[in-house]
Structures are given as C-alpha cells and as structure tokens.
Design a protein around this motif. Structure first.
Motif, PDB file in Angstrom:
ATOM      1  N   UNK A  58       0.832  -1.210   0.000  1.00 28.85           N
ATOM      2  CA  UNK A  58       0.000   0.000   0.000  1.00 28.85           C
ATOM      3  C   UNK A  58       0.865   1.259   0.000  1.00 28.85           C
ATOM      4  N   UNK A  59       1.967   1.233   0.707  1.00 33.42           N
ATOM      5  CA  UNK A  59       2.894   2.365   0.728  1.00 33.42           C
ATOM      6  C   UNK A  59       3.404   2.658  -0.687  1.00 33.42           C
ATOM      7  N   UNK A  60       3.806   1.586  -1.391  1.00 31.01           N
ATOM      8  CA  UNK A  60       4.376   1.753  -2.732  1.00 31.01           C
ATOM      9  C   UNK A  60       3.319   2.237  -3.720  1.00 31.01           C
ATOM     10  N   UNK A  61       2.080   1.791  -3.540  1.00 29.95           N
ATOM     11  CA  UNK A  61       0.982   2.279  -4.383  1.00 29.95           C
ATOM     12  C   UNK A  61       0.826   3.781  -4.193  1.00 29.95           C
ATOM     13  N   UNK A  62       0.835   4.236  -2.944  1.00 31.59           N
ATOM     14  CA  UNK A  62       0.717   5.683  -2.666  1.00 31.59           C
ATOM     15  C   UNK A  62       1.881   6.453  -3.273  1.00 31.59           C
ATOM     16  N   UNK A  72       6.163   1.785 -11.327  1.00 32.19           N
ATOM     17  CA  UNK A  72       7.483   1.149 -11.281  1.00 32.19           C
ATOM     18  C   UNK A  72       7.861   0.703  -9.869  1.00 32.19           C
ATOM     19  N   UNK A  73       7.445   1.458  -8.863  1.00 32.20           N
ATOM     20  CA  UNK A  73       7.785   1.091  -7.485  1.00 32.20           C
ATOM     21  C   UNK A  73       6.991  -0.140  -7.039  1.00 32.20           C
ATOM     22  N   UNK A  74       5.727  -0.188  -7.379  1.00 29.72           N
ATOM     23  CA  UNK A  74       4.901  -1.346  -7.041  1.00 29.72           C
ATOM     24  C   UNK A  74       5.425  -2.585  -7.761  1.00 29.72           C
ATOM     25  N   UNK A  75       5.785  -2.443  -9.014  1.00 30.30           N
ATOM     26  CA  UNK A  75       6.306  -3.577  -9.782  1.00 30.30           C
ATOM     27  C   UNK A  75       7.573  -4.140  -9.137  1.00 30.30           C
ATOM     28  N   UNK A  76       8.451  -3.267  -8.695  1.00 27.42           N
ATOM     29  CA  UNK A  76       9.688  -3.737  -8.053  1.00 27.42           C
ATOM     30  C   UNK A  76       9.386  -4.349  -6.694  1.00 27.42           C
ATOM     31  N   UNK A  77       8.470  -3.768  -5.947  1.00 23.83           N
ATOM     32  CA  UNK A  77       8.047  -4.337  -4.675  1.00 23.83           C
ATOM     33  C   UNK A  77       7.498  -5.747  -4.895  1.00 23.83           C
ATOM     34  N   UNK A  78       6.685  -5.917  -5.926  1.00 21.95           N
ATOM     35  CA  UNK A  78       6.124  -7.232  -6.251  1.00 21.95           C
ATOM     36  C   UNK A  78       7.217  -8.220  -6.645  1.00 21.95           C
ATOM     37  N   UNK A  79       8.220  -7.760  -7.392  1.00 24.74           N
ATOM     38  CA  UNK A  79       9.326  -8.633  -7.798  1.00 24.74           C
ATOM     39  C   UNK A  79      10.091  -9.125  -6.571  1.00 24.74           C
ATOM     40  N   UNK A  80      10.337  -8.227  -5.632  1.00 22.97           N
ATOM     41  CA  UNK A  80      11.049  -8.595  -4.402  1.00 22.97           C
ATOM     42  C   UNK A  80      10.224  -9.595  -3.596  1.00 22.97           C
ATOM     43  N   UNK A  81       8.922  -9.354  -3.516  1.00 23.66           N
ATOM     44  CA  UNK A  81       8.035 -10.277  -2.790  1.00 23.66           C
ATOM     45  C   UNK A  81       8.069 -11.658  -3.433  1.00 23.66           C
ATOM     46  N   UNK A  82       8.116 -11.709  -4.747  1.00 22.29           N
ATOM     47  CA  UNK A  82       8.189 -13.006  -5.444  1.00 22.29           C
ATOM     48  C   UNK A  82       9.517 -13.704  -5.159  1.00 22.29           C
TER      49      UNK A  82
END
Length: 103
Positions: A58-62, A72-82
């Motif tokens: 949610x932070x990265x979405x904001x 781009x920030x959400x995408x990278x956050x998702x990559x790290x989570x994966x």
C-alpha cells in the motif's frame, strides 16, 4: 534445483529505497513534504529510502500515485516479494527450514 541469488534479495530493498529517493527528489519533494502526501511518517519514508524498513505494498501504491511513476515502485516491490516467496518455497523443498542461497 533452482537457486536464488542472495545478492538479489539482499540488495533489492535498498535499491528500491534509492529509487524512491531519486524519484522523490526529481519531483521536488522533501522527505517531510512527501511523507504528508503519502500519509506516512517522515522517519518511515527515510528508513524505506535507506532500505532499513520494508513497508507493505500500500505504501508503494501511494508513492507511485503521488510521484506519477507509472507503477514502477509497485512492480519492483512485487518482484522482491516473489523472490522472497521463491526463497521460502525452496527452503521448504530442501527440508532445511532455512533458505539456501547461492552466492
């Protein structure tokens, strides 16, 4: 068996934090101003920029919304989570209970 490069995980969050700091500065925001805009504390944002804090998506979405960075920030956050999920799966499959990372 697939291995996860430990350097990818170890450096991913600080790199994401540096990317946030660059985008924030490019947009002309101080940490204080940006914290107000994303509704997080200044110290939370500062800790994220240094990689010492790992906020939820949610932070990265904001941040992406305020910075108009196209996700781009959400995408990278998702990559790290994966990467984290893959590491945990491998750990379970290897039966160690602890992640085994390649160097």
């Amino acid at each position: 068996m697939t291995t996860i490069n430990s350097d990818d995980i170890r450096t991913a969050r600080p790199a994401l934090g540096r990317q946030l700091a660059q985008l924030r500065k490019a947009a002309g925001h101080t940490q204080h101003e940006f914290a107000r805009l994303v509704r997080y504390g200044r110290s939370s944002g500062a800790n994220t920029e240094t990689g010492s804090s790992t906020p939820r998506s949610a932070f990265w979405v904001r941040c992406d919304t305020v910075l108009q960075s196209g996700g781009v920030l959400v995408a990278e956050c998702d990559r790290i989570a994966e990467l984290d999920r893959q590491q945990r799966r491998l750990s379970v499959l290897q039966g160690s209970g602890r992640p085994r990372l390649s160097r």
